[in-house]
Design a protein around this motif. Structure first.
Motif, PDB file in Angstrom:
ATOM      1  N   ALA A  68       6.104 -19.718   8.563  1.00 29.87           N
ATOM      2  CA  ALA A  68       5.928 -19.061   7.428  1.00 29.87           C
ATOM      3  C   ALA A  68       4.652 -18.366   7.454  1.00 29.87           C
ATOM      4  N   GLN A  69       3.563 -19.224   7.571  1.00 30.42           N
ATOM      5  CA  GLN A  69       1.989 -18.540   7.413  1.00 30.42           C
ATOM      6  C   GLN A  69       1.813 -17.732   8.604  1.00 30.42           C
ATOM      7  N   SER A  70       2.341 -17.810   9.760  1.00 34.81           N
ATOM      8  CA  SER A  70       2.183 -17.033  10.764  1.00 34.81           C
ATOM      9  C   SER A  70       2.927 -15.745  10.544  1.00 34.81           C
ATOM     10  N   ARG A  71       3.946 -15.772  10.152  1.00 37.75           N
ATOM     11  CA  ARG A  71       4.848 -14.590   9.692  1.00 37.75           C
ATOM     12  C   ARG A  71       4.084 -13.839   8.656  1.00 37.75           C
ATOM     13  N   HIS A  72       3.484 -14.356   7.622  1.00 40.74           N
ATOM     14  CA  HIS A  72       2.969 -13.773   6.821  1.00 40.74           C
ATOM     15  C   HIS A  72       1.641 -13.101   6.907  1.00 40.74           C
ATOM     16  N   GLU A  73       0.739 -13.671   7.963  1.00 47.48           N
ATOM     17  CA  GLU A  73      -0.218 -13.212   8.538  1.00 47.48           C
ATOM     18  C   GLU A  73       0.202 -11.785   9.470  1.00 47.48           C
ATOM     19  N   ALA A  74       1.114 -11.891  10.131  1.00 52.46           N
ATOM     20  CA  ALA A  74       1.577 -10.889  11.215  1.00 52.46           C
ATOM     21  C   ALA A  74       2.175  -9.690  10.193  1.00 52.46           C
ATOM     22  N   MET A  75       2.656 -10.041   9.130  1.00 51.40           N
ATOM     23  CA  MET A  75       3.094  -8.945   8.362  1.00 51.40           C
ATOM     24  C   MET A  75       2.091  -8.046   7.722  1.00 51.40           C
ATOM     25  N   THR A  76       0.784  -8.983   7.183  1.00 54.77           N
ATOM     26  CA  THR A  76      -0.274  -8.341   6.773  1.00 54.77           C
ATOM     27  C   THR A  76      -0.929  -7.503   7.724  1.00 54.77           C
ATOM     28  N   MET A  77      -0.943  -8.008   9.053  1.00 57.90           N
ATOM     29  CA  MET A  77      -1.658  -7.202  10.166  1.00 57.90           C
ATOM     30  C   MET A  77      -0.786  -5.759  10.254  1.00 57.90           C
ATOM     31  N   LEU A  78       0.427  -5.976  10.119  1.00 58.22           N
ATOM     32  CA  LEU A  78       1.378  -4.755  10.458  1.00 58.22           C
ATOM     33  C   LEU A  78       1.003  -3.903   9.344  1.00 58.22           C
ATOM     34  N   VAL A  79       0.966  -4.226   8.303  1.00 63.15           N
ATOM     35  CA  VAL A  79       0.871  -3.504   7.103  1.00 63.15           C
ATOM     36  C   VAL A  79      -0.539  -2.727   7.026  1.00 63.15           C
ATOM     37  N   THR A  80      -1.582  -3.299   7.740  1.00 61.19           N
ATOM     38  CA  THR A  80      -2.754  -2.810   7.706  1.00 61.19           C
ATOM     39  C   THR A  80      -3.018  -1.707   8.835  1.00 61.19           C
ATOM     40  N   TRP A  81      -2.233  -2.127   9.817  1.00 59.00           N
ATOM     41  CA  TRP A  81      -2.109  -0.934  11.116  1.00 59.00           C
ATOM     42  C   TRP A  81      -1.101   0.226  10.474  1.00 59.00           C
ATOM     43  N   LEU A  82      -0.440   0.110   9.693  1.00 59.57           N
ATOM     44  CA  LEU A  82       0.604   1.299   9.408  1.00 59.57           C
ATOM     45  C   LEU A  82       0.039   2.377   8.946  1.00 59.57           C
ATOM     46  N   PHE A  83      -1.187   2.266   8.168  1.00 60.18           N
ATOM     47  CA  PHE A  83      -1.985   3.296   7.524  1.00 60.18           C
ATOM     48  C   PHE A  83      -3.409   3.602   8.112  1.00 60.18           C
ATOM     49  N   SER A  84      -3.867   4.786   7.791  1.00 61.55           N
ATOM     50  CA  SER A  84      -5.146   5.391   7.913  1.00 61.55           C
ATOM     51  C   SER A  84      -5.920   4.550   7.083  1.00 61.55           C
ATOM     52  N   PRO A  85      -7.404   4.709   7.315  1.00 61.47           N
ATOM     53  CA  PRO A  85      -8.216   4.126   6.403  1.00 61.47           C
ATOM     54  C   PRO A  85      -8.306   4.760   5.207  1.00 61.47           C
ATOM     55  N   TYR A  86      -8.086   6.225   5.225  1.00 63.74           N
ATOM     56  CA  TYR A  86      -8.150   7.003   4.084  1.00 63.74           C
ATOM     57  C   TYR A  86      -6.809   7.023   3.104  1.00 63.74           C
ATOM     58  N   ALA A  87      -5.712   6.296   3.598  1.00 61.95           N
ATOM     59  CA  ALA A  87      -4.535   6.306   2.668  1.00 61.95           C
ATOM     60  C   ALA A  87      -4.676   5.625   1.570  1.00 61.95           C
ATOM     61  N   ASP A  88      -4.179   6.002   0.486  1.00 60.87           N
ATOM     62  CA  ASP A  88      -3.949   5.623  -0.974  1.00 60.87           C
ATOM     63  C   ASP A  88      -3.388   4.061  -0.832  1.00 60.87           C
ATOM     64  N   ARG A 109       4.884   9.002   4.698  1.00 58.80           N
ATOM     65  CA  ARG A 109       4.373   8.501   3.581  1.00 58.80           C
ATOM     66  C   ARG A 109       2.911   9.105   3.147  1.00 58.80           C
ATOM     67  N   GLU A 110       1.962   9.379   4.174  1.00 60.42           N
ATOM     68  CA  GLU A 110       0.770   9.724   4.030  1.00 60.42           C
ATOM     69  C   GLU A 110       0.373  11.329   3.850  1.00 60.42           C
ATOM     70  N   ALA A 111       1.315  11.859   4.656  1.00 61.74           N
ATOM     71  CA  ALA A 111       1.196  13.396   4.526  1.00 61.74           C
ATOM     72  C   ALA A 111       2.652  14.091   4.572  1.00 61.74           C
ATOM     73  N   PRO A 112       3.515  13.813   3.589  1.00 60.66           N
ATOM     74  CA  PRO A 112       4.682  14.384   3.580  1.00 60.66           C
ATOM     75  C   PRO A 112       4.402  15.820   3.500  1.00 60.66           C
ATOM     76  N   GLU A 113       3.763  16.287   2.927  1.00 58.48           N
ATOM     77  CA  GLU A 113       3.714  17.802   2.948  1.00 58.48           C
ATOM     78  C   GLU A 113       3.345  18.606   4.151  1.00 58.48           C
ATOM     79  N   ARG A 114       2.343  18.079   4.754  1.00 49.52           N
ATOM     80  CA  ARG A 114       2.217  18.481   6.289  1.00 49.52           C
ATOM     81  C   ARG A 114       3.228  18.117   7.255  1.00 49.52           C
ATOM     82  N   LEU A 115       3.445  17.139   7.304  1.00 47.98           N
ATOM     83  CA  LEU A 115       4.658  16.665   8.033  1.00 47.98           C
ATOM     84  C   LEU A 115       5.943  17.454   7.738  1.00 47.98           C
ATOM     85  N   GLY A 116       6.334  17.688   6.401  1.00 46.28           N
ATOM     86  CA  GLY A 116       7.426  18.424   6.072  1.00 46.28           C
ATOM     87  C   GLY A 116       7.419  19.994   6.589  1.00 46.28           C
TER      88      GLY A 116
END
Length: 255
Positions: A136-156, A237-244
């Motif tokens: 469970a702890q490893s899965r939590h850490e992996a999920m946290t890692m993934l969420v961090t990697w999903l977005f740019s440093p400039y994301a809300d 999610r980050e740039a829906p208008e530009r991607l759209g």
């Protein structure tokens, strides 16, 4: 259109738009049709849009086998169940892999490809796979890692919090199976078989499928590579208008 019965099982589908070419939207690993939410109305202005929950995601029931090949068969079955003409297939990350394989194996179903944050080969960080397969702890850490990697440093920061909540409700086995499927995906030697028009879009800050991979994909398909500056792996999610705008312009060429 809440649920569609196909030969591959029932699938939850969000439909928008009443005119224009058919457009199937496929989410990425661990995602759902909700990931396309901010783009559904803009795209509905130029297309008949079908955003699907893959099996085991969102509101679609699970299936026994998870692979890019199986998911490709699911999308083909959906296409048949909806009695669509050749469709524009837009895929995000793993969804892009599914779209590519569909275009290779059943080109008669695909009028065009929209490939967002994807690549012809989708390697996954070993640490992420190992973490999701652990306790469970490893899965939590992996999920946290993934969420961090999903977005740019400039994301809300709210986008990260929303993603963290979403993945927390997802069965770890589903996400792990998706990422294992991605890790085994490689169609680099088969890209020349794809003849339909394609749009390739990558965020400049994408850490999961970085611009280098997007450029390789675009080159393999013989198309331009569109870069969204300051955006990570989740441009819907980050740039829906530009991607759209990019997607709408591409889709409009099929009218």
């Amino acid at each position: 259109m809440p649920s569609i019965t196909t030969t591959a099982g029932d699938l939850f589908v969000m439909r928008r738009g009443t005119a224009g070419p058919s457009l199937i939207c496929i989410h990425g690993a661990g995602g759902s049709a909700r990931h396309w939410g901010l783009l559904l109305e803009p795209l509905a202005a130029v297309a008949q849009v079908y955003a699907v929950d893959l099996p085991g995601h969102g509101r679609s029931p699970r299936i026994n086998e998870v692979s890019i090949t199986t998911y490709t068969q699911v999308i083909a079955a959906l296409h048949t169940a909806l009695a669509l003409p050749p469709a524009i297939v837009v895929g995000h990350s793993m969804g892009g892999a599914i779209a590519l394989q569909l275009a290779i194996e059943q080109p008669q179903l695909v009028a065009g490809l929209g490939l967002v944050s994807s690549a012809a080969r989708l390697r996954v960080a070993p640490a992420l796979l190992a973490g999701l397969a652990g306790d469970a702890q490893s899965r939590h850490e992996a999920m946290t890692m993934l969420v961090t990697w999903l977005f740019s440093p400039y994301a809300d920061p709210a986008l990260r919090a929303e993603a963290a909540d979403e993945y927390a409700t997802l069965a770890p086995t589903v996400l792990l199976a998706d990422l294992q499927a991605c890790d085994g995906f490689d169609v680099r030697s088969r890209l020349a078989a794809i003849r339909c028009p394609a749009l390739v879009v990558t965020g400049s800050e994408d850490r999961l499928t970085p611009p280098k991979l997007g450029a390789e994909l675009a080159t393999g398909l013989g198309v331009a590579h569109q870069i969204l500056d300051g955006v990570g792996h989740m441009p819907m999610r980050e740039a829906p208008e530009r991607l759209g705008q990019l997607l709408s312009t591409f889709v409009a060429t099929f009218a």
